[in-house]
Design an enzyme around this catalytic site. Structure first.
Site, PDB file in Angstrom:
ATOM      1  CG  HIS A 151      24.480  61.488  79.424  1.00 36.84           C
ATOM      2  ND1 HIS A 151      23.769  60.825  80.383  1.00 36.84           N
ATOM      3  CD2 HIS A 151      23.651  61.552  78.359  1.00 36.84           C
ATOM      4  CE1 HIS A 151      22.577  60.514  79.923  1.00 36.84           C
ATOM      5  NE2 HIS A 151      22.481  60.946  78.693  1.00 36.84           N
ATOM      6  CE1 TYR A 210      19.574  58.382  80.451  1.00 39.65           C
ATOM      7  CE2 TYR A 210      20.175  56.222  79.658  1.00 39.65           C
ATOM      8  CZ  TYR A 210      20.041  57.574  79.453  1.00 39.65           C
ATOM      9  OH  TYR A 210      20.400  58.114  78.242  1.00 39.65           O
TER      10      TYR A 210
END
Length: 158
Positions: free
Chosen positions: A101, A34
């Site tokens: 993830h 991110y």
């Protein structure tokens, strides 16, 4: 703040984190993919001294940052490197919830969870989560003796 939702600046991002924490928004979820979010959160922890107030979740394995591709990577050597990098960027010595993830079809979930076990035992990871996993993968992770009970979260994007 981060990578995918438009432009932001550090001052506004840090002010937003303070605003959130001051109002009781203390479950923070980020990822190594991110953008600058982990380093901004780390800067906020350092500046404010408020790490203990935040339940911090972050993720690894969405893709290998150094390789420049978007293929999931949960090889044990990469998990270790990703976790150490996250701790450094976040400027903390522990993560409350560490997610895989994306499931890596090349690495069995048992290997992934066993790789995380020393970090759990040392207190650097308090809980484990899986993102975008099947029910079978989640059940297999939960069934791993001595560590499966630390798998407490499943995150799905709809």
């Amino acid at each position: 703040m981060g990578a995918f939702y438009g432009n932001s600046d550090d001052t506004t991002s840090l002010d937003t984190l303070t605003h959130a924490a001051n109002r009781g928004v203390t479950f923070w979820d980020t990822s190594d993919v991110y953008g600058t979010s982990q380093s901004l959160i780390g800067q906020w922890f350092t500046t404010t001294g408020r790490r203990s107030e935040i339940f911090l979740a972050t993720k690894f394995g969405g893709w290998e940052l150094d390789a420049g591709n978007t293929v999931p990577n949960s090889k044990p050597s990469y998990i270790v490197k990703a976790f150490q990098r996250s701790l450094a960027e976040l400027k903390t010595d522990y993560v409350d919830l560490y997610y895989q993830h994306r499931v890596d079809p090349e690495v069995p979930i048992e290997v992934v969870i066993d790789t995380l076990k020393p970090f759990v035992e040392s207190g650097q990871i308090r809980w484990i989560g899986l993102s975008e996993c099947s029910i079978d993968t989640l059940k297999r992770a939960k069934a791993i003796p001595g560590i499966g009970n630390k798998v407490i979260a499943a995150q799905m994007e709809f």
